[in-house]
Design an enzyme around this catalytic site. Structure first.
Site, PDB file in Angstrom:
ATOM      1  N   HIS A 118      44.377  21.328 -37.213  1.00  0.00           N
ATOM      2  CA  HIS A 118      43.774  22.413 -37.986  1.00  0.00           C
ATOM      3  C   HIS A 118      44.799  22.983 -38.957  1.00  0.00           C
ATOM      4  O   HIS A 118      45.683  23.741 -38.570  1.00  0.00           O
ATOM      5  CB  HIS A 118      43.275  23.524 -37.054  1.00  0.00           C
ATOM      6  CG  HIS A 118      42.181  23.087 -36.139  1.00  0.00           C
ATOM      7  ND1 HIS A 118      41.880  23.744 -34.975  1.00  0.00           N
ATOM      8  CD2 HIS A 118      41.315  22.037 -36.215  1.00  0.00           C
ATOM      9  CE1 HIS A 118      40.865  23.133 -34.368  1.00  0.00           C
ATOM     10  NE2 HIS A 118      40.515  22.100 -35.099  1.00  0.00           N
ATOM     11  N   ASP A 136      37.518  23.180 -30.020  1.00  0.00           N
ATOM     12  CA  ASP A 136      37.284  21.966 -30.797  1.00  0.00           C
ATOM     13  C   ASP A 136      37.847  20.757 -30.060  1.00  0.00           C
ATOM     14  O   ASP A 136      38.973  20.791 -29.566  1.00  0.00           O
ATOM     15  CB  ASP A 136      37.938  22.101 -32.176  1.00  0.00           C
ATOM     16  CG  ASP A 136      37.571  20.969 -33.114  1.00  0.00           C
ATOM     17  OD1 ASP A 136      36.481  20.398 -32.953  1.00  0.00           O
ATOM     18  OD2 ASP A 136      38.373  20.674 -34.024  1.00  0.00           O
ATOM     19  N   SER A 148      45.882  22.134 -32.701  1.00  0.00           N
ATOM     20  CA  SER A 148      45.767  23.316 -33.556  1.00  0.00           C
ATOM     21  C   SER A 148      47.017  24.168 -33.390  1.00  0.00           C
ATOM     22  O   SER A 148      48.118  23.699 -33.657  1.00  0.00           O
ATOM     23  CB  SER A 148      44.491  24.094 -33.208  1.00  0.00           C
ATOM     24  OG  SER A 148      44.319  25.184 -34.091  1.00  0.00           O
ATOM     25  N   THR A 149      46.884  25.403 -32.909  1.00  0.00           N
ATOM     26  CA  THR A 149      48.027  26.305 -32.787  1.00  0.00           C
ATOM     27  C   THR A 149      49.127  25.697 -31.919  1.00  0.00           C
ATOM     28  O   THR A 149      48.879  25.319 -30.783  1.00  0.00           O
ATOM     29  CB  THR A 149      47.586  27.642 -32.178  1.00  0.00           C
ATOM     30  OG1 THR A 149      46.492  28.150 -32.935  1.00  0.00           O
ATOM     31  CG2 THR A 149      48.724  28.641 -32.183  1.00  0.00           C
ATOM     32  N   MET A 165      44.035  26.856 -30.227  1.00  0.00           N
ATOM     33  CA  MET A 165      43.016  27.855 -29.927  1.00  0.00           C
ATOM     34  C   MET A 165      41.626  27.246 -30.054  1.00  0.00           C
ATOM     35  O   MET A 165      41.432  26.254 -30.742  1.00  0.00           O
ATOM     36  CB  MET A 165      43.130  29.040 -30.883  1.00  0.00           C
ATOM     37  CG  MET A 165      44.301  29.957 -30.610  1.00  0.00           C
ATOM     38  SD  MET A 165      44.090  31.576 -31.388  1.00  0.00           S
ATOM     39  CE  MET A 165      44.029  31.136 -33.109  1.00  0.00           C
TER      40      MET A 165
END
Length: 407
Positions: free
Chosen positions: A251, A347, A223-224, A344
């Site tokens: 994401h 998940d 993600s991030t 973040m």
């Protein structure tokens, strides 16, 4: 929106210094709206707002923000021109790019990450959509708080002790992955692993042996900070993936994932694309989950195929990592290799447990080299990962494991 966190309360702890934010957007309505949203959160303080990059660059030293929310398209000086000038004035500045969901802006946003931006937030197309988008507001505030809290930790041990991530752990300073030192600070011991950069007495995480089965698939979740981390991993793995398909959930919203797939192909010098429903997985190919859809793997007629589903978000994400990992474990069992990179939230934590329960192996990124140690931290805390590694070691290790060497 491809990514949304569960709440907008994570960030600095009570009593800590507020995160100072600068908003830069040429649209007066949007600028005012973002300023109001951010200002309503007690852990944030909007110190200035500007209509173009030139005014923002000139004000960096005076306002001294921790985080800048930077629009891309502005008159006089756009966001991409302003970005390096801002970082030159303040090295530890966190810049979050804000752009609408066009292909051009998606490409610019991903380029900005390679130039030092910490992250991006996709804006809805119209002003009316921005004002009514709960997901956009939530994502903006979550990212400002998570990345800003990490910036505060660069300023001394007092703030380091006060500031906490949403996972309740301290973390390393935010810097672009490309700018991180390539030192090996990993420590392993007696069946447990300690994140890189961890101090004596820090939490130690249990690990489990790698599977004895040679992997027949590589599944990655991020993600991030993920686009840069994925690019580095894919560059290192390269031809080692000749015998296995690679499936990736990052994401991201639509359009962004298509461009990400192109970048992965260039990094690995392998065919790469967004996954399509019913597509047969081919060794040596990279498949990226398309934004707004969950991507899973199913066995049909003796072959593994991609399935795209339009179900509700999982862990407030769509696409999500857990459904992909769960399906990979079901189809490939002990021949599954999962990897969790920076991001973040949490998940993927359930998915890595599913892979481990099926006899497969999991590698997760360490805290020191993660932009945000949410997802990899949650995976490490499950105690089922085989190793917790610095980013620069993950690609080479994947290459060895794919060849049957787990040392």
């Amino acid at each position: 929106m491809a990514f949304a966190q569960r709440s907008i309360t994570a960030g600095t702890s009570p009593g800590s210094d507020p995160i100072k934010v600068m908003v830069v957007d040429d649209a007066v309505v949007i600028r005012g709206l973002l300023t109001r949203w951010l200002g309503e959160d007690k852990s944030l303080k909007v110190v200035s707002s500007h209509r173009n990059g030139k005014l923002a660059v000139e004000d960096i030293e005076k306002s001294n923000p921790d985080v800048v929310v930077l629009d891309i398209e502005m008159p006089e000086m756009d966001g991409m021109t302003a970005l390096p000038l801002m970082l030159a004035k303040k090295r530890d500045l966190v810049v979050i790019m804000a752009s609408t969901l066009t292909r051009r802006n998606a490409e610019i946003s991903l380029k900005a990450l390679s130039l030092g931006a910490a992250d991006y937030v996709p804006k809805p197309e119209s002003t009316s959509e921005v004002t009514t988008s709960i997901d956009f507001r939530r994502e903006l505030i979550e990212k400002v708080k998570a990345l800003g809290a990490r910036a505060l930790r660069m300023r001394g041990p007092a703030r380091t002790m006060r500031a906490e991530t949403s996972a309740g752990r301290t973390a390393q300073p935010v810097r672009p992955i490309s700018a991180r030192p390539a030192t090996d600070t990993r420590a392993t011991f007696r069946g447990a692993a300690q994140p890189a950069g961890a101090a004596a007495g820090a939490v130690k995480y249990q690990t489990r042996p790698y599977s004895s089965a040679r992997p027949r698939i590589l599944a990655i979740g991020s993600s991030t900070g993920g686009p840069q981390a994925l690019q580095e991993v894919m560059r290192e793995v390269g031809t080692a993936m000749n015998d296995v398909p690679v499936v990736i959930t990052q994401h991201m919203p639509p359009t962004f994932t298509a461009i990400l797939a192109e970048h992965m192909g260039k990094a690995a010098l392998r065919p790469s694309k967004e996954g399509e429903d019913g597509e047969v997985l081919k060794p040596g190919n990279i498949y990226v989950a398309p934004g707004g859809k969950h991507m899973i793997v199913e066995k049909d007629g003796g072959v593994a195929k991609i399935r795209l589903t339009d179900g509700p978000p999982v862990n407030f994400c769509k696409p999500a990592v857990d459904p992909l990992f769960d399906s990979v474990a079901k189809v490939f069992g002990s021949a599954s290799l999962g990897v969790i990179l920076t991001g973040m939230g949490h998940d993927g934590a359930e998915g890595v447990k599913t892979i481990a329960a099926g006899g497969g192996s999991v590698i997760t990124q360490d805290e020191a080299t993660s932009v945000v140690w949410g997802m990899p931290g949650a995976a490490a805390q499950t105690g089922v990962c085989s190793e917790i590694l610095p980013l620069k070691e993950i690609g080479p290790k994947i290459s060895r494991v794919l060849k049957g060497n787990t040392r």
